[in-house]
Write a protein that holds these residues in place. Structure first.
Motif, PDB file in Angstrom:
ATOM      1  N   GLY A  88     -24.673  -2.055  21.755  1.00  0.00           N
ATOM      2  CA  GLY A  88     -25.724  -1.648  21.334  1.00  0.00           C
ATOM      3  C   GLY A  88     -26.997  -0.694  21.650  1.00  0.00           C
ATOM      4  O   GLY A  88     -27.698  -0.493  20.521  1.00  0.00           O
ATOM      5  N   GLY A  89     -26.959  -0.737  22.970  1.00  0.00           N
ATOM      6  CA  GLY A  89     -27.609   0.688  23.474  1.00  0.00           C
ATOM      7  C   GLY A  89     -27.924   2.061  22.575  1.00  0.00           C
ATOM      8  O   GLY A  89     -27.000   2.355  22.028  1.00  0.00           O
ATOM      9  N   THR A  90     -29.120   2.458  23.567  1.00  0.00           N
ATOM     10  CA  THR A  90     -28.643   3.928  22.589  1.00  0.00           C
ATOM     11  C   THR A  90     -29.008   4.795  23.671  1.00  0.00           C
ATOM     12  O   THR A  90     -29.563   5.065  25.020  1.00  0.00           O
ATOM     13  N   VAL A  91     -28.821   6.653  23.074  1.00  0.00           N
ATOM     14  CA  VAL A  91     -29.591   7.587  23.941  1.00  0.00           C
ATOM     15  C   VAL A  91     -29.787   8.463  23.184  1.00  0.00           C
ATOM     16  O   VAL A  91     -29.180   8.811  22.264  1.00  0.00           O
ATOM     17  N   LEU A  92     -30.926   8.901  23.560  1.00  0.00           N
ATOM     18  CA  LEU A  92     -31.359  10.859  22.517  1.00  0.00           C
ATOM     19  C   LEU A  92     -30.240  11.925  23.760  1.00  0.00           C
ATOM     20  O   LEU A  92     -29.814  11.666  25.023  1.00  0.00           O
ATOM     21  N   VAL A  93     -29.673  12.377  22.859  1.00  0.00           N
ATOM     22  CA  VAL A  93     -28.901  14.338  22.872  1.00  0.00           C
ATOM     23  C   VAL A  93     -29.573  14.883  22.314  1.00  0.00           C
ATOM     24  O   VAL A  93     -30.208  14.955  21.473  1.00  0.00           O
ATOM     25  N   ALA A  94     -30.171  15.963  23.894  1.00  0.00           N
ATOM     26  CA  ALA A  94     -30.405  16.980  23.219  1.00  0.00           C
ATOM     27  C   ALA A  94     -29.492  18.293  23.549  1.00  0.00           C
ATOM     28  O   ALA A  94     -29.524  18.187  24.987  1.00  0.00           O
ATOM     29  N   HIS A  95     -29.345  19.050  22.267  1.00  0.00           N
ATOM     30  CA  HIS A  95     -27.787  19.440  22.666  1.00  0.00           C
ATOM     31  C   HIS A  95     -29.156  21.034  22.553  1.00  0.00           C
ATOM     32  O   HIS A  95     -29.182  21.162  21.285  1.00  0.00           O
ATOM     33  N   ASN A  96     -29.009  21.687  23.754  1.00  0.00           N
ATOM     34  CA  ASN A  96     -28.765  23.161  23.829  1.00  0.00           C
ATOM     35  C   ASN A  96     -28.500  23.794  22.502  1.00  0.00           C
ATOM     36  O   ASN A  96     -27.423  24.662  23.321  1.00  0.00           O
ATOM     37  N   ILE A  97     -29.239  24.708  21.606  1.00  0.00           N
ATOM     38  CA  ILE A  97     -28.710  25.531  20.490  1.00  0.00           C
ATOM     39  C   ILE A  97     -29.056  26.734  21.065  1.00  0.00           C
ATOM     40  O   ILE A  97     -28.298  27.872  20.196  1.00  0.00           O
ATOM     41  N   ASP A  98     -30.217  27.116  21.980  1.00  0.00           N
ATOM     42  CA  ASP A  98     -29.568  28.097  22.773  1.00  0.00           C
ATOM     43  C   ASP A  98     -28.458  28.447  23.412  1.00  0.00           C
ATOM     44  O   ASP A  98     -28.837  30.305  23.759  1.00  0.00           O
ATOM     45  N   VAL A  99     -27.798  27.979  23.996  1.00  0.00           N
ATOM     46  CA  VAL A  99     -26.614  28.064  24.710  1.00  0.00           C
ATOM     47  C   VAL A  99     -25.243  27.884  23.407  1.00  0.00           C
ATOM     48  O   VAL A  99     -24.513  28.674  23.942  1.00  0.00           O
ATOM     49  N   ALA A 100     -25.279  26.508  22.695  1.00  0.00           N
ATOM     50  CA  ALA A 100     -23.943  26.033  22.669  1.00  0.00           C
ATOM     51  C   ALA A 100     -24.088  26.334  20.908  1.00  0.00           C
ATOM     52  O   ALA A 100     -25.296  26.245  21.057  1.00  0.00           O
ATOM     53  N   PRO A 101     -23.471  26.147  20.231  1.00  0.00           N
ATOM     54  CA  PRO A 101     -23.567  25.928  18.350  1.00  0.00           C
ATOM     55  C   PRO A 101     -23.918  24.854  18.236  1.00  0.00           C
ATOM     56  O   PRO A 101     -24.359  23.620  18.655  1.00  0.00           O
ATOM     57  N   ARG A 102     -24.839  24.575  17.678  1.00  0.00           N
ATOM     58  CA  ARG A 102     -25.347  23.562  16.734  1.00  0.00           C
ATOM     59  C   ARG A 102     -23.764  23.044  15.993  1.00  0.00           C
ATOM     60  O   ARG A 102     -22.969  22.680  15.540  1.00  0.00           O
ATOM     61  N   ILE A 103     -24.021  21.419  16.340  1.00  0.00           N
ATOM     62  CA  ILE A 103     -23.265  20.904  14.932  1.00  0.00           C
ATOM     63  C   ILE A 103     -23.966  20.878  13.550  1.00  0.00           C
ATOM     64  O   ILE A 103     -24.877  20.263  13.225  1.00  0.00           O
ATOM     65  N   ALA A 104     -23.030  21.321  12.588  1.00  0.00           N
ATOM     66  CA  ALA A 104     -23.225  21.300  11.723  1.00  0.00           C
ATOM     67  C   ALA A 104     -23.016  20.428  11.339  1.00  0.00           C
ATOM     68  O   ALA A 104     -22.127  20.140  11.036  1.00  0.00           O
ATOM     69  N   GLY A 105     -24.116  19.962   9.868  1.00  0.00           N
ATOM     70  CA  GLY A 105     -23.295  18.797   9.111  1.00  0.00           C
ATOM     71  C   GLY A 105     -23.433  17.666   9.445  1.00  0.00           C
ATOM     72  O   GLY A 105     -23.012  16.520   8.981  1.00  0.00           O
ATOM     73  N   LEU A 106     -24.151  17.492  10.540  1.00  0.00           N
ATOM     74  CA  LEU A 106     -24.377  15.976  11.593  1.00  0.00           C
ATOM     75  C   LEU A 106     -25.123  14.816  10.296  1.00  0.00           C
ATOM     76  O   LEU A 106     -25.991  15.328  10.205  1.00  0.00           O
ATOM     77  N   ALA A 107     -24.532  13.760  10.433  1.00  0.00           N
ATOM     78  CA  ALA A 107     -24.724  12.841   9.574  1.00  0.00           C
ATOM     79  C   ALA A 107     -25.432  11.034  10.544  1.00  0.00           C
ATOM     80  O   ALA A 107     -24.171  11.242  11.121  1.00  0.00           O
ATOM     81  N   ILE A 108     -25.826  10.179   9.941  1.00  0.00           N
ATOM     82  CA  ILE A 108     -26.193   9.365  10.048  1.00  0.00           C
ATOM     83  C   ILE A 108     -24.861   8.089   9.548  1.00  0.00           C
ATOM     84  O   ILE A 108     -24.199   8.625   8.782  1.00  0.00           O
ATOM     85  N   GLY A 109     -23.906   8.065  11.272  1.00  0.00           N
ATOM     86  CA  GLY A 109     -23.297   7.107  10.901  1.00  0.00           C
ATOM     87  C   GLY A 109     -21.604   7.724  11.758  1.00  0.00           C
ATOM     88  O   GLY A 109     -20.732   7.364  11.664  1.00  0.00           O
ATOM     89  N   ASP A 110     -22.257   9.487  11.636  1.00  0.00           N
ATOM     90  CA  ASP A 110     -21.029  10.285  12.351  1.00  0.00           C
ATOM     91  C   ASP A 110     -20.718   9.869  13.689  1.00  0.00           C
ATOM     92  O   ASP A 110     -21.966   8.877  14.625  1.00  0.00           O
ATOM     93  N   GLU A 111     -19.745   9.221  13.846  1.00  0.00           N
ATOM     94  CA  GLU A 111     -19.057   9.315  15.304  1.00  0.00           C
ATOM     95  C   GLU A 111     -19.351  10.542  16.615  1.00  0.00           C
ATOM     96  O   GLU A 111     -18.525  12.137  15.879  1.00  0.00           O
ATOM     97  N   VAL A 112     -19.695  10.862  17.306  1.00  0.00           N
ATOM     98  CA  VAL A 112     -19.817  11.718  18.302  1.00  0.00           C
ATOM     99  C   VAL A 112     -19.887  11.848  20.191  1.00  0.00           C
ATOM    100  O   VAL A 112     -19.795  10.375  20.408  1.00  0.00           O
ATOM    101  N   GLU A 113     -18.581  12.679  20.400  1.00  0.00           N
ATOM    102  CA  GLU A 113     -18.299  11.984  22.106  1.00  0.00           C
ATOM    103  C   GLU A 113     -19.080  13.093  22.619  1.00  0.00           C
ATOM    104  O   GLU A 113     -19.603  13.643  22.126  1.00  0.00           O
TER     105      GLU A 113
END
Length: 151
Positions: A88-113
């Motif tokens: 039930g907790g939350t975390v902010l993910v800050a993904h560096n898109i200058d080094v790695a590709p952006r997650i295209a098409g990411l939507a609310i409800g999607d599962e991310v590991e």
């Protein structure tokens, strides 16, 4: 002519024995006859880091996207989104898109590991370093979404 009670007594004893054996029988998962329920992956390092309000801890976990945020374009660009964890907790993910590709098409409800570095804050914390280190000095992280790895 009256029938003997013997067959009825045998039937009663047999049913009682069957019921007792069924009550003591192992659950299907113990016998290997059924697919056991898989518990969610819980990274004790992540749970401990959140509880202890830790910084700079390598963690791994998964969650569902609960909020999409605008990219952070100050310095290195970061794709940002909030994950709701199994507890039930939350975390902010800050993904560096200058080094790695952006997650295209990411939507609310999607599962991310994820695998990255956790830094506590009052809103639940931030997971960053979700990519390889181009200099090779830092433990690499990653994101997985819809069967694809982003590192």
């Amino acid at each position: 002519m009256r029938r003997p009670a013997y067959p009825i007594a045998v039937l009663v004893v047999a049913l009682a024995t069957f019921a007792a054996c069924r009550r003591d029988a192992p659950a299907p998962a113990e016998t290997g006859l059924a697919t056991p329920v898989v518990a969610p992956v819980v990274d004790t390092a992540l749970v401990r880091a959140i509880r202890e309000q830790a910084r700079d801890v390598d963690v791994q976990g998964r969650g569902r996207v609960s909020k999409l945020l605008p990219d952070d374009n100050d310095g290195s660009r970061h794709q940002r989104f909030v994950l709701r964890l199994d507890d039930g907790g939350t975390v902010l993910v800050a993904h560096n898109i200058d080094v790695a590709p952006r997650i295209a098409g990411l939507a609310i409800g999607d599962e991310v590991e994820f695998r990255g570095e956790y830094v506590w804050n009052a809103k639940g914390g931030v997971v960053h370093w979700t990519h390889r280190d181009p200099r090779g000095a830092h433990v690499g992280g990653w994101l997985r979404h819809a069967g694809r790895a982003y590192d």
